[in-house]
Design an enzyme around this catalytic site. Structure first.
Site, PDB file in Angstrom:
ATOM      1  N   GLY A  91       0.804  -1.228   0.000  1.00  0.00           N
ATOM      2  CA  GLY A  91       0.000   0.000   0.000  1.00  0.00           C
ATOM      3  C   GLY A  91       0.833   1.271   0.000  1.00  0.00           C
ATOM      4  NE  ARG A 155      -2.635  -4.013  -1.407  1.00  0.00           N
ATOM      5  CZ  ARG A 155      -2.223  -3.456  -0.276  1.00  0.00           C
ATOM      6  NH1 ARG A 155      -1.421  -4.117   0.529  1.00  0.00           N
ATOM      7  NH2 ARG A 155      -2.582  -2.243   0.061  1.00  0.00           N
ATOM      8  CG  ASP A 186       3.483  -9.889   4.782  1.00  0.00           C
ATOM      9  OD1 ASP A 186       3.932 -10.457   5.802  1.00  0.00           O
ATOM     10  OD2 ASP A 186       2.302  -9.990   4.400  1.00  0.00           O
ATOM     11  CE  LYS A 212       4.570   0.074   2.366  1.00  0.00           C
ATOM     12  NZ  LYS A 212       3.681  -0.726   1.532  1.00  0.00           N
ATOM     13  CB  THR A 213       3.443   0.224   6.804  1.00  0.00           C
ATOM     14  OG1 THR A 213       2.084   0.225   7.275  1.00  0.00           O
ATOM     15  CG2 THR A 213       4.322  -0.028   8.013  1.00  0.00           C
ATOM     16  CG  ASP A 215      -1.313   0.021   8.569  1.00  0.00           C
ATOM     17  OD1 ASP A 215      -1.957   1.026   8.227  1.00  0.00           O
ATOM     18  OD2 ASP A 215      -1.507  -1.112   8.098  1.00  0.00           O
ATOM     19  NE  ARG A 429      -3.999   3.826   0.336  1.00  0.00           N
ATOM     20  CZ  ARG A 429      -4.176   2.707  -0.356  1.00  0.00           C
ATOM     21  NH1 ARG A 429      -4.037   1.539   0.251  1.00  0.00           N
ATOM     22  NH2 ARG A 429      -4.484   2.749  -1.629  1.00  0.00           N
TER      23      ARG A 429
END
Lengths: 574, 574
Positions: A91, A155, A186, A212-213, A215, A429
Site C-alpha cells: 500500500g 501486492r 511482509d 514503509k507503512t 500503519d 496514504r
C-alpha cells in the site's frame, strides 16, 4: 493558480498546484554523516527476535550478520558505478518517492556513472522484468510529492521457485548490483528471502529493505518508525480536529471516526494523542482484556450518558479499522458462520441460529440488523464472510443507539444522541509528505545506496536519533534476520512458501513447518504512548480537551515537529 | 507540541496546537478604508431582485434605501459608545469567529466604552435573551480559529408575532443600538424582517447582516462571495487531491466523492476547478438538461469504458450532495412514494409497484436494492421518505456496476471496476479559516460595526474588490431588500410567516400569499466558472490532469490565493 506543466517527463501531463510546486523546490537536508565521506562500522553478530535456531536454518547465508552504522571517514568508499533496481511493494505511504530520490541522489553523488531502474507495479515488475530507467528528468518531478505513481506498487510476493528464478533472471539480465525493496513487514521478509536466495546462488545482487507503512506496525529499536505514519496521522488528525470543532459548535452530533489500519491500532492511538477525543478504542487493549462487543458498547454508552448529564450531547470517538478483528467472540462467530454457510441454508424464521453455539447466537442477535444481513449475504470469492467490509463505525452507532433507548425507557438517560459516521483512509496514504517524512525517506534512500555501495545485503536501511535535528540523525542498516521470528503453519504443507524454502534454501522437509516473519509491532499496553493515553482518557471522556492540529504546514514553527508516538517511544516527551 | 492552556476564558480548558497558536497570533490586515477615518456615501435608491412592488409592500420602511460605501474622510464619525449584539445563525462556516472579532475591534477602536453581547445558540438566544458579554479576554482565543463555539449557532428563525415581540423585548432590555446577524440566505432574509419590524416599532436597534455559508449560494454583484466557501473548498480539495494521487498510484479504484452542499453545486464545481477530476456532476446542469438517473449513470459508465480502453481502471468522480434533488424523475417518484406509503402497504411480491406511474415504477426498479429498501423503510417523523439520507455516491457506484456488468456480457467492456465511496462534509465546516476567509470575515465584521455606527439598518455588510490585496478591498453595505424577490406560497395561509407579516408589517391578507426570499445563487450555466469547467471536462475525463492542492498553507507563496470560482466570476482569471 497552478504552474502550468512544470517538469517534462513522468508526470508529463501533470499540472502542479502552488503547494506541490513549492514542495518540489523544498531543499532536502541529510544527516551530516551522509553529507561527507563515510565508512561502515559493523556491530556484533546478530541473532533473531525469536527462535534463532529456526531462523538460522532458514537463512544459512545471512543469519548472524551484524548490523552496520555509517560513521564519518577521512577517505571515501570507492565510488564504483552501480546498477541498482528499486521496487515499491504494498500500500501507498507518503514519502515513497523520496526514498527513490535518496537512492538516486546517492548514486549521482557517490557512484558516478551508475544506472538506476525502477521496477513497475511492485514485485511483479521484478519478476516480469518490467522497469523504467530512472534519470534526472524522470525523477525530479516526484521530489517531496505524495503517491507511488512514479513506478507504482503491487501486492505480489516473490514466493514460488519459479518466481525466485524469474527474479534471478532479471537480476542477471540487468546486471544488478543492488535491489532496494520498499515495503512493510511482509515485503521486508520477502526482501530477506530474496537476499538469501541471491547470496545462495552467488549472485552479485545485494538486497536492502526500507521500512514503509502508514500503519506504523513495522518498527523496532533500530528502525524507530516506518515512513508514511507521520504524514497519514497528521492528515487524519487535521480532519478529526475539524470534526471536533464542529461537534463542539453544533453540540448535537457524536462523530464515530473509523481510521485506517487493520492489524495494529497505532494510527488511532497517535491521532488520539494529537487530538484528545472523548473516546479512542485500541484494538490491542480490547484483545488483552478479552472484551466483548457488549463491553465496548457499554463503555461508549456509559460515557455518552455521563456527558449528557453534564449537558454535552456530542462527542468524538475514534475507532481502529481492525477493531472487530480484536474481539475474540466475533472471530468465533465468523468462524461458525463460515462453517455453517458452507453447508446450510438460512431460513427466514431464524431457526438456523440454533445451530450456532449459545454465545455466538447471543452475539449475532446483539448485532444490528444491517450487520446481520451483511454477515449473511456478502461473501468473498471463497464463500467467506467479509469482515473487512463491515462498517464498524456504523455498527457501533447502531448498538449504542439501541442501548441508549433501553436506558431511556428505564429513565437512566435523558439526552439526545445522533451519530455521524466517518472513515478516514485513502485520504492519508498519498498526501504530500510532511517535512519529517520527506527527510526521513530521503535519508533512508540515501543510506540504502550507501549500504549497497559498501557491499551489504539483507539489511534494512535504518535511520535513528529522530528526535534530534536532521543533521544529527544516524544512518546504517539492521540485519533483517535479526527482526525475524518464525510462525508455525496451521495447514500442513499447503503453502507455496515451503516449496521455495525447500528449493531455494535447500532445507529439509523437517523445517518446512516454520515460516519466517517480521512480527507486526502492535500497540504495547506497557509502552509510553499507550500509557500516556490511558492516563488522560478519563479526563478527555468527560471534559472537552479537543485539539485541532490544523492542516500540515511545511514552513513556520512546528513544521518539522515529529509525531507523538515516536517522541514518546524515544523518551523525548513525557 | 501543544502550548498548554493559552488563553484564560471561553475556550478555558482548551489546549491549542502549534498551528492554532500561530493562527492566534496571525495579524489581521484591514482594507485601508477601514484603517483611518471614513464616512459613508449613499448610492442611488435601490429596488429588488424581483417583484419590487411586492417587496415594497412587505418592507414599507426599508424598501428602496440605498446601498452605502465607506470612503476615506478627514473627520471621524462621532465615536459614541454603542451596545451591539451579535448572533450566529445556521450551519458552521470557517471565519465566523473573525466576523465577531471584527465587530469587537471596531467598537474598541471607534466607539470606546461600547458593550458587545453574543447571543447564545443562534436566534433562540435573541428570543430568550440568552447572551454572554464579550470582552477582550473572552474574544481573544477565537481569533482566526475555526468553529462557531464562541457563542454557538442555531437553526431557529424569528417568525411568529410572539417571537418578534421577544426579540423586541431583548433589544429593549439590553438597549441595543445594533444587532449583527451572521447567516445564509434565510437568516439574512430574517435579519431584514427584524430590521423592518424594529424600524416599524421605532426601536433604535439597527440590524446588519453578514453573508455566511460554505455552500457559496449567497452572493450577488455587491456581495461577491459568502465566507467559509473558500476554506471549505480548499479542505475538500486537499482530500480530493490526495485521493487522486492514491487512485493513480494504486490504479484500481474509482473514488466517488460526495461533497456537502444540498441546494447548489458551487462546492463541487470549485473543487473540480481546483483538482481536475475525471467527472464532476453539477446539479444545475442535470436539472437544466432534465437528465434522468439513467442518463447520469450512462454518462459515468461511458467514461469508465473509454478509460478502460486506455488502460485506466481508476478515476475520481465528484458528486454534489443534492444531486438527486435536481433529477426531476426522482422528485416525482419520491412524491408518489410519500403519497402511496401514507395510505398503502408494500407487499413482498411487489404488486404494490403497479400503483406507481409507469415512469416512476421503471425508475424504482432501476435503483439498487439497498436504495429501494431505504426509500421504503426510512421515514422522517412526518412519514416522508428521507431523501437526504440517501448516500448518492454508493447509489451511483451500484448503478454503474450494474451497467458495466451488462456491457461486459455484451463484450463492450473488458475492464475492472471497484468503487470506493467518500463523503466530505463536516470536515470542512470548522477548519481553521484560510488567510482569505480570515481577512474577509474580519473586514465584514469591522465594516458591520461601521455601518451600525453610521446609523444604518437593513443592510448586509459588503466587502468588494476581493481579487486585489486586502488593503485595496472596498467596504460598505447593500440594502437587503435589493437582494430580495418573493416566492408564491403553495399552501394557502398555512404558514406562520404570514401571521407575522400581517402582524408585524401591518400588511393586508391580499399580500399574504407572497413570502420574501433572498434567492439562492445557483451555479450559472452561462457563468465563467461553469464555462471554464465545461471547456475542460472532456479532457479531464480521459486524460489524467489531476492536481493535488495539498494542505492549506498559512504562510509562503500562495497562502493568500483566492478560490477559482471567485476569481473567474470577478473576471480576473480566464
Amino acid at each position: 493558480m497552478a504552474a502550468e506543466n512544470g517538469p517534462s517527463l513522468g508526470r508529463l501531463a501533470s499540472v502542479y498546484s502552488e503547494v506541490q510546486t513549492s514542495r518540489l523546490h523544498h531543499a532536502l537536508r541529510l544527516p551530516s554523516v551522509l553529507c561527507s565521506q563515510f565508512s561502515l562500522v559493523d556491530g556484533p553478530p546478530s541473532s533473531a527476535t525469536g527462535n534463532p535456531d529456526e531462523i538460522a536454518k532458514l537463512f544459512p547465508n545471512l543469519f548472524g550478520q551484524p548490523s552496520a552504522t555509517l560513521v564519518p571517514a577521512k577517505e571515501a568508499v570507492e565510488g564504483k558505478a552501480l546498477k541498482v533496481g528499486v521496487v515499491l511493494s504494498g500500500g501507498q505511504a507518503p514519502g515513497g518517492h523520496n526514498v527513490i530520490c535518496g537512492i538516486f541522489d546517492f548514486l549521482q553523488e557517490h557512484a558516478k556513472g551508475s544506472t538506476m531502474y525502477g521496477f513497475k507495479g511492485g514485485p511483479a515488475g521484478v519478476m516480469k522484468c518490467k522497469y523504467v530507467e530512472l534519470n534526472t528528468d524522470f525523477v525530479y518531478p516526484y521530489r517531496n510529492q505524495g503517491g507511488f505513481d512514479m513506478i507504482c506498487s503491487g501486492r505480489d510476493k516473490i514466493e514460488t521457485p519459479e518466481q525466485f528464478k524469474q527474479a534471478e533472471d532479471t537480476a542477471n539480465k540487468l546486471e544488478l548490483d543492488g535491489l532496494v525493496v520498499i515495503g512493510g513487514d511482509d515485503s521486508n521478509t520477502n526482501a530477506c528471502l530474496i537476499a538469501e536466495y541471491f547470496r545462495g546462488k552467488n549472485l552479485k545482487t545485494r538486497v536492502i529493505g526500507c521500512p514503509k507503512t502508514i500503519d506504523g506496525d513495522l518498527k523496532c529499536h533500530e528502525v524507530p518508525t516506518s515512513f508514511g505514519f507521520d504524514t497519514a496521522c497528521k492528515i487524519y488528525s487535521e480532519m478529526i480536529g475539524n470534526v471536533m470543532t464542529d461537534a463542539r459548535s453544533s453540540g448535537k452530533y457524536y462523530h464515530f471516526v473509523r481510521l485506517m489500519g487493520r492489524a495494529a491500532s497505532h494510527i488511532t492511538l497517535e491521532c488520539a494523542l494529537q487530538t484528545h477525543p472523548n473516546i479512542a478504542l485500541i484494538g490491542e487493549e480490547v484483545a488483552a482484556k478479552k472484551q466483548t462487543l457488549k463491553n465496548v458498547t457499554d463503555y461508549i454508552t456509559d460515557i455518552v450518558c455521563k456527558r449528557a448529564e453534564l449537558g454535552y450531547n456530542y462527542g468524538v470517538i475514534l475507532i481502529p479499522e481492525g477493531l472487530i478483528d480484536f474481539v475474540p467472540e466475533v472471530q468465533k462467530l465468523i468462524a461458525e458462520l463460515n462453517e455453517f454457510l458452507a453447508h446450510d441454508i438460512v431460513d427466514e424464521a431464524g431457526v438456523w441460529k440454533n445451530k450456532l453455539e449459545q454465545e455466538s447466537k447471543k452475539l449475532f442477535e446483539f448485532l444490528p440488523p444491517s450487520i446481520q444481513e451483511q454477515l449473511l449475504l456478502e461473501r468473498d470469492p471463497h464463500g467467506n464472510v467479509q469482515v473487512a467490509k463491515i462498517e464498524t463505525e456504523k455498527m457501533l452507532i447502531a448498538m449504542v443507539e439501541t442501548e441508549l433507548e433501553r436506558r431511556k425507557t428505564e429513565g437512566k438517560y435523558k439526552g439526545n444522541f445522533i451519530g455521524q459516521s466517518h472513515f478516514f483512509g485513502y485520504e492519508g496514504r498519498c498526501g504530500l509528505p510532511t517535512n519529517f517524512d520527506a527527510s526521513y525517506c530521503y535519508a533512508l534512500g540515501y543510506g540504502a545506496g550507501a549500504l549497497l555501495q559498501c557491499g551489504k545485503t539483507g539489511l534494512i536501511s535504518s535511520v535513528g536519533n529522530l528526535a534530534a535535528p536532521v543533521s544529527e540523525w544516524t544512518a546504517g542498516g539492521t540485519a533483517l534476520t535479526s527482526l525475524m521470528d518464525v510462525e508455525r503453519r496451521h495447514v500442513i504443507f499447503s503453502s507455496i512458501f515451503f516449496s521455495i524454502s525447500d528449493f531455494a534454501l535447500h532445507k529439509r522437509n523437517s523445517t518446512g513447518k516454520f515460516k519466517p516473519v517480521i512480527k507486526k509491532a502492535m500497540v504495547e499496553l506497557e509502552g509510553a504512548p499507550f500509557k500516556k493515553f490511558a492516563s488522560l482518557r478519563d479526563e478527555w471522556a468527560i471534559k472537552n480537551r479537543y485539539i485541532s492540529p490544523g492542516p500540515i504546514q511545511f514552513i513556520g514553527s512546528g513544521a518539522d515537529a515529529v509525531n507523538r508516538t515516536l517522541l514518546l517511544e524515544l523518551g523525548v516527551q513525557a
